[in-house]
Design an enzyme around this catalytic site. Sequence first.
Site, PDB file in Angstrom:
ATOM      1  N   LYS A   1       0.796  -1.222   0.194  1.00 11.68           N
ATOM      2  CA  LYS A   1       0.098  -0.080  -0.017  1.00 11.68           C
ATOM      3  C   LYS A   1       0.795   1.402  -0.145  1.00 11.68           C
ATOM      4  CE  LYS A   1      -3.835  -2.218   2.442  1.00 11.68           C
ATOM      5  NZ  LYS A   1      -5.044  -2.176   3.537  1.00 11.68           N
ATOM      6  N   TYR A  38     -12.506  -1.813  -3.673  1.00 12.37           N
ATOM      7  CA  TYR A  38     -12.902  -2.051  -2.299  1.00 12.37           C
ATOM      8  C   TYR A  38     -14.419  -2.028  -1.986  1.00 12.37           C
ATOM      9  CZ  TYR A  38      -8.398  -2.456   0.301  1.00 12.37           C
ATOM     10  OH  TYR A  38      -7.036  -2.720   0.447  1.00 12.37           O
ATOM     11  N   PHE A  80     -15.272   4.135   7.152  1.00 15.50           N
ATOM     12  CA  PHE A  80     -13.862   4.291   6.678  1.00 15.50           C
ATOM     13  C   PHE A  80     -13.678   4.180   5.308  1.00 15.50           C
ATOM     14  CE2 PHE A  80     -13.756  -0.096   8.198  1.00 15.50           C
ATOM     15  CZ  PHE A  80     -13.511  -0.808   6.934  1.00 15.50           C
ATOM     16  N   ARG A  93      -1.910 -14.170   5.057  1.00 13.17           N
ATOM     17  CA  ARG A  93      -2.606 -13.583   5.893  1.00 13.17           C
ATOM     18  C   ARG A  93      -1.811 -13.709   7.507  1.00 13.17           C
ATOM     19  NH1 ARG A  93      -7.070 -11.417   4.563  1.00 13.17           N
ATOM     20  NH2 ARG A  93      -8.202 -11.558   6.616  1.00 13.17           N
ATOM     21  N   ARG A 100       2.712  -6.254   9.294  1.00 11.84           N
ATOM     22  CA  ARG A 100       2.068  -5.088   9.950  1.00 11.84           C
ATOM     23  C   ARG A 100       2.761  -4.749  11.252  1.00 11.84           C
ATOM     24  NH1 ARG A 100      -3.675  -7.458   7.712  1.00 11.84           N
ATOM     25  NH2 ARG A 100      -3.929  -6.175   5.768  1.00 11.84           N
ATOM     26  N   ASN A 119      -1.959   0.269   6.919  1.00 12.90           N
ATOM     27  CA  ASN A 119      -1.486  -1.061   7.492  1.00 12.90           C
ATOM     28  C   ASN A 119      -0.542  -1.876   6.392  1.00 12.90           C
ATOM     29  OD1 ASN A 119      -3.546  -1.863   5.676  1.00 12.90           O
ATOM     30  ND2 ASN A 119      -4.360  -3.128   7.264  1.00 12.90           N
ATOM     31  N   HIS A 129      -2.261  -5.433   1.872  1.00  9.03           N
ATOM     32  CA  HIS A 129      -3.667  -6.057   1.735  1.00  9.03           C
ATOM     33  C   HIS A 129      -3.394  -7.483   1.233  1.00  9.03           C
ATOM     34  CE1 HIS A 129      -7.683  -6.910   0.488  1.00  9.03           C
ATOM     35  NE2 HIS A 129      -7.203  -7.425  -0.464  1.00  9.03           N
ATOM     36  N   GLU A 182     -10.049 -11.080  -7.046  1.00 10.26           N
ATOM     37  CA  GLU A 182      -9.319  -9.951  -7.094  1.00 10.26           C
ATOM     38  C   GLU A 182      -8.026  -9.913  -7.760  1.00 10.26           C
ATOM     39  OE1 GLU A 182      -8.132  -9.745  -2.688  1.00 10.26           O
ATOM     40  OE2 GLU A 182     -10.182  -8.883  -2.056  1.00 10.26           O
TER      41      GLU A 182
HETATM   42  P1  CMP Z   1      -7.618  -4.563   3.815  1.00  9.86           P
HETATM   43  O1  CMP Z   1      -7.035  -5.907   4.268  1.00  9.86           O
HETATM   44  O2  CMP Z   1      -6.666  -3.904   2.651  1.00  9.86           O
HETATM   45  O3  CMP Z   1      -8.985  -4.523   3.870  1.00  9.86           O
HETATM   46  C1  CMP Z   1      -9.730  -3.524   4.117  1.00  9.86           C
HETATM   47  C2  CMP Z   1      -9.014  -2.101   4.683  1.00  9.86           C
HETATM   48  O4  CMP Z   1      -9.927  -1.294   5.135  1.00  9.86           O
HETATM   49  C3  CMP Z   1      -8.200  -2.736   5.787  1.00  9.86           C
HETATM   50  O5  CMP Z   1      -7.173  -3.511   5.143  1.00  9.86           O
HETATM   51  C4  CMP Z   1      -7.779  -1.491   6.324  1.00  9.86           C
HETATM   52  O6  CMP Z   1      -6.626  -0.797   5.843  1.00  9.86           O
HETATM   53  C5  CMP Z   1      -8.820  -0.616   6.178  1.00  9.86           C
HETATM   54  N1  CMP Z   1      -9.717  -0.299   7.444  1.00  9.86           N
HETATM   55  C6  CMP Z   1     -10.260  -1.453   8.165  1.00  9.86           C
HETATM   56  N2  CMP Z   1     -10.577  -1.121   9.378  1.00  9.86           N
HETATM   57  C7  CMP Z   1     -10.374   0.554   9.258  1.00  9.86           C
HETATM   58  C8  CMP Z   1     -10.669   1.487  10.244  1.00  9.86           C
HETATM   59  N3  CMP Z   1     -11.268   1.257  11.125  1.00  9.86           N
HETATM   60  N4  CMP Z   1     -10.347   2.693   9.712  1.00  9.86           N
HETATM   61  C9  CMP Z   1      -9.684   2.822   8.619  1.00  9.86           C
HETATM   62  N5  CMP Z   1      -9.180   1.752   7.797  1.00  9.86           N
HETATM   63  C10 CMP Z   1      -9.773   0.829   8.074  1.00  9.86           C
END
Ligand code: CMP
Length: 140
Positions: free
Chosen positions: A11, A51, A59, A87, A104, A114, A117, A128
């Site tokens: 990311k 997404y 969010f 994962r 992470r 984070n 993904h 995906e």
């Molecule tokens: P990802 O695995 O890419 O899948 C969905 C993403 O949403 C997740 O990682 C986070 O980056 C994001 N995400 C999940 N929860 C929150 C949150 N509470 N606030 C902001 N981003 C979030």
Amino acid sequence: MATERTLSIIKPDATRRNLTGKINAKFEEAGLRIIAQKRIHLTKAQAGKFYEVHKERPFYDELCEFMASAPVVVQVLEGEGAIVKNREVMGATNPADAAPGTIRAEFAQSVGENSVHGSDAPETAAAEIAFYFSGLELVG
Ligand code: CMP
């Protein structure tokens, strides 16, 4: 266990900090092979499409802005049980909960920023991967 493929994204928070190589080393050390990879800059609309499942979450807009804020590296990882293994290597979504040694835990800045993904199931992995790669780009 069967050989699987999963979609990975490095990311914007990680590409900005020049962490692509360090993150790829984590995948390779875990036995995952990077069989396809490209660096792209998503538009907010493209991030929103990817997404879409999170559309109703509070969010969602912040997530789409962030994913379009700098280049990302999209990848296909292959290996035995690659979806679950990836994962495990990534660690929990919230870096505060991520196990030591995971991507992470070491690199993520917040639950939103984070660093990586990864697909969560075989059906989502297939969808995906097809979102970012054509069959011609998957040489194994
Ligand atoms: P990802 O695995 O890419 O899948 C969905 C993403 O949403 C997740 O990682 C986070 O980056 C994001 N995400 C999940 N929860 C929150 C949150 N509470 N606030 C902001 N981003 C979030």
